[in-house]
Each structure stands twice: as structure tokens, then as C-alpha cells.
Design a protein around this motif. Structure first.
Motif, PDB file in Angstrom:
ATOM      1  N   ALA A  43       0.786  -1.237   0.000  1.00  0.00           N
ATOM      2  CA  ALA A  43       0.000   0.000   0.000  1.00  0.00           C
ATOM      3  C   ALA A  43       0.815   1.282   0.000  1.00  0.00           C
ATOM      4  CB  ALA A  43      -0.932   0.008   1.205  1.00  0.00           C
ATOM      5  N   PHE A  44       2.154   1.189   0.173  1.00  0.00           N
ATOM      6  CA  PHE A  44       2.943   2.418   0.191  1.00  0.00           C
ATOM      7  C   PHE A  44       4.399   2.142  -0.154  1.00  0.00           C
ATOM      8  CE2 PHE A  44       3.352   0.804   4.504  1.00  0.00           C
ATOM      9  CZ  PHE A  44       4.710   0.946   4.750  1.00  0.00           C
ATOM     10  N   MET A  45       5.096   3.226  -0.531  1.00  0.00           N
ATOM     11  CA  MET A  45       6.546   3.223  -0.717  1.00  0.00           C
ATOM     12  C   MET A  45       7.093   4.278   0.224  1.00  0.00           C
ATOM     13  SD  MET A  45       7.073   3.122  -4.829  1.00  0.00           S
ATOM     14  CE  MET A  45       5.958   4.473  -5.199  1.00  0.00           C
ATOM     15  N   ARG A  46       8.239   4.026   0.812  1.00  0.00           N
ATOM     16  CA  ARG A  46       8.857   4.985   1.723  1.00  0.00           C
ATOM     17  C   ARG A  46      10.267   5.259   1.213  1.00  0.00           C
ATOM     18  NH1 ARG A  46       7.467   3.088   6.952  1.00  0.00           N
ATOM     19  NH2 ARG A  46       5.638   4.350   6.644  1.00  0.00           N
ATOM     20  N   CYS A  47      10.647   6.547   1.213  1.00  0.00           N
ATOM     21  CA  CYS A  47      11.985   6.913   0.760  1.00  0.00           C
ATOM     22  C   CYS A  47      12.648   7.848   1.774  1.00  0.00           C
ATOM     23  CB  CYS A  47      11.953   7.543  -0.628  1.00  0.00           C
ATOM     24  SG  CYS A  47      11.100   9.121  -0.748  1.00  0.00           S
ATOM     25  N   ALA A  48      13.982   7.790   1.804  1.00  0.00           N
ATOM     26  CA  ALA A  48      14.778   8.645   2.687  1.00  0.00           C
ATOM     27  C   ALA A  48      14.901  10.017   2.026  1.00  0.00           C
ATOM     28  CB  ALA A  48      16.149   8.032   2.915  1.00  0.00           C
ATOM     29  N   ALA A  49      14.274  10.999   2.631  1.00  0.00           N
ATOM     30  CA  ALA A  49      14.206  12.347   2.048  1.00  0.00           C
ATOM     31  C   ALA A  49      15.465  13.150   2.355  1.00  0.00           C
ATOM     32  CB  ALA A  49      12.984  13.075   2.594  1.00  0.00           C
ATOM     33  N   PRO A  50      15.807  14.090   1.465  1.00  0.00           N
ATOM     34  CA  PRO A  50      16.915  15.003   1.764  1.00  0.00           C
ATOM     35  C   PRO A  50      16.620  15.778   3.050  1.00  0.00           C
ATOM     36  CG  PRO A  50      16.220  15.224  -0.520  1.00  0.00           C
ATOM     37  CD  PRO A  50      15.208  14.365   0.167  1.00  0.00           C
ATOM     38  N   ARG A  51      17.658  16.112   3.793  1.00  0.00           N
ATOM     39  CA  ARG A  51      17.489  16.802   5.086  1.00  0.00           C
ATOM     40  C   ARG A  51      16.997  18.235   4.930  1.00  0.00           C
ATOM     41  NH1 ARG A  51      17.063  13.255   9.029  1.00  0.00           N
ATOM     42  NH2 ARG A  51      18.752  11.766   9.006  1.00  0.00           N
ATOM     43  N   LYS A  52      17.446  18.916   3.903  1.00  0.00           N
ATOM     44  CA  LYS A  52      17.047  20.308   3.646  1.00  0.00           C
ATOM     45  C   LYS A  52      16.214  20.357   2.374  1.00  0.00           C
ATOM     46  CE  LYS A  52      19.529  22.048   6.999  1.00  0.00           C
ATOM     47  NZ  LYS A  52      18.906  22.563   8.180  1.00  0.00           N
ATOM     48  N   GLN A  53      15.376  21.359   2.249  1.00  0.00           N
ATOM     49  CA  GLN A  53      14.528  21.484   1.076  1.00  0.00           C
ATOM     50  C   GLN A  53      15.383  21.606  -0.183  1.00  0.00           C
ATOM     51  OE1 GLN A  53      10.860  23.820   1.115  1.00  0.00           O
ATOM     52  NE2 GLN A  53      11.676  24.978  -0.607  1.00  0.00           N
ATOM     53  N   PRO A  54      15.223  20.670  -1.131  1.00  0.00           N
ATOM     54  CA  PRO A  54      15.979  20.745  -2.385  1.00  0.00           C
ATOM     55  C   PRO A  54      15.469  21.871  -3.277  1.00  0.00           C
ATOM     56  CG  PRO A  54      15.110  18.535  -2.004  1.00  0.00           C
ATOM     57  CD  PRO A  54      14.448  19.447  -1.031  1.00  0.00           C
ATOM     58  N   LYS A  55      16.283  22.231  -4.240  1.00  0.00           N
ATOM     59  CA  LYS A  55      15.848  23.204  -5.241  1.00  0.00           C
ATOM     60  C   LYS A  55      14.822  22.538  -6.154  1.00  0.00           C
ATOM     61  CE  LYS A  55      20.146  25.759  -5.313  1.00  0.00           C
ATOM     62  NZ  LYS A  55      21.259  26.261  -6.106  1.00  0.00           N
ATOM     63  N   PRO A  56      13.839  23.316  -6.632  1.00  0.00           N
ATOM     64  CA  PRO A  56      12.846  22.759  -7.546  1.00  0.00           C
ATOM     65  C   PRO A  56      13.496  22.329  -8.864  1.00  0.00           C
ATOM     66  CG  PRO A  56      12.157  24.921  -6.725  1.00  0.00           C
ATOM     67  CD  PRO A  56      13.564  24.713  -6.298  1.00  0.00           C
ATOM     68  N   GLY A  57      12.911  21.314  -9.476  1.00  0.00           N
ATOM     69  CA  GLY A  57      13.363  20.878 -10.787  1.00  0.00           C
ATOM     70  C   GLY A  57      12.607  21.571 -11.907  1.00  0.00           C
ATOM     71  N   VAL A  58      11.579  22.336 -11.542  1.00  0.00           N
ATOM     72  CA  VAL A  58      10.752  23.048 -12.512  1.00  0.00           C
ATOM     73  C   VAL A  58      11.139  24.518 -12.491  1.00  0.00           C
ATOM     74  CG1 VAL A  58       8.388  23.704 -13.102  1.00  0.00           C
ATOM     75  CG2 VAL A  58       8.858  21.425 -12.187  1.00  0.00           C
ATOM     76  N   SER A  59      11.462  25.044 -13.645  1.00  0.00           N
ATOM     77  CA  SER A  59      11.855  26.446 -13.761  1.00  0.00           C
ATOM     78  C   SER A  59      10.734  27.360 -13.265  1.00  0.00           C
ATOM     79  CB  SER A  59      12.181  26.750 -15.223  1.00  0.00           C
ATOM     80  OG  SER A  59      12.483  28.107 -15.384  1.00  0.00           O
ATOM     81  N   GLY A  60      11.079  28.291 -12.385  1.00  0.00           N
ATOM     82  CA  GLY A  60      10.118  29.269 -11.880  1.00  0.00           C
ATOM     83  C   GLY A  60       9.332  28.805 -10.665  1.00  0.00           C
ATOM     84  N   ALA A  61       9.461  27.544 -10.272  1.00  0.00           N
ATOM     85  CA  ALA A  61       8.737  27.047  -9.098  1.00  0.00           C
ATOM     86  C   ALA A  61       9.442  27.519  -7.828  1.00  0.00           C
ATOM     87  CB  ALA A  61       8.659  25.529  -9.133  1.00  0.00           C
ATOM     88  N   GLU A  62       8.669  27.706  -6.767  1.00  0.00           N
ATOM     89  CA  GLU A  62       9.233  28.147  -5.495  1.00  0.00           C
ATOM     90  C   GLU A  62       9.528  26.990  -4.559  1.00  0.00           C
ATOM     91  OE1 GLU A  62       7.124  31.333  -3.640  1.00  0.00           O
ATOM     92  OE2 GLU A  62       6.798  32.351  -5.538  1.00  0.00           O
TER      93      GLU A  62
END
Length: 82
Positions: A43-62
């Protein structure tokens, strides 16, 4: 958009029949950084997230987007703000 506390270590993505997948079949990214898959259940997948907020991969996204790629299919699930 979901809020993600930096103290959390994992991001959980819900789904159905996920035990048909191996961790090597799945790639999850948060913005430009990988979220390493550590567990897959039916019912789910779990992943180890980066510790700090990563930069967006979409141009212009905040805030960074969450992408799940299985084989050659990629879906954006939403955005994650730390």
C-alpha cells in the motif's frame, strides 16, 4: 502542497499493488534531489528524504515537486514545502 518537517526522515507515497515493484524499479525525486527508496509494501513506498529542502526541478517554481518514475512512466504527485 504538503508540508514536510526537516526532522522527518522519510517520505511516504501511497498506492496499490506496489509489492509487484522492486526498489530498483522505482525512482522518487524531490526537486533535483533523489529520495532513496528504502521500503515498498503493498500500500505504500517509503523513501529517505533530503534533510534540507531541495531546489525545484521546474523552472520558476518556489518549492520542489515530488516525482515518481517507474520504468519509463513519470508522474508528478505534487509539491513539498519544508
Amino acid at each position: 502542497m504538503q508540508l514536510f518537517n526537516e526532522d522527518q526522515h522519510f517520505l511516504t507515497v501511497e498506492g496499490d499493488n506496489l509489492t509487484l515493484l522492486a526498489p530498483s524499479d522505482v525512482q522518487i525525486t524531490i526537486g533535483i534531489e533523489e529520495c532513496r527508496v528504502v521500503e515498498i509494501s503493498n500500500a505504500f513506498m517509503r523513501c529517505a528524504a533530503p534533510r534540507k529542502q531541495p531546489k525545484p526541478g521546474v523552472s520558476g517554481a518556489e518549492v520542489p515537486e515530488v516525482n515518481v518514475t517507474i520504468g519509463n512512466i513519470m508522474e508528478t504527485l505534487g509539491y513539498l514545502k519544508y
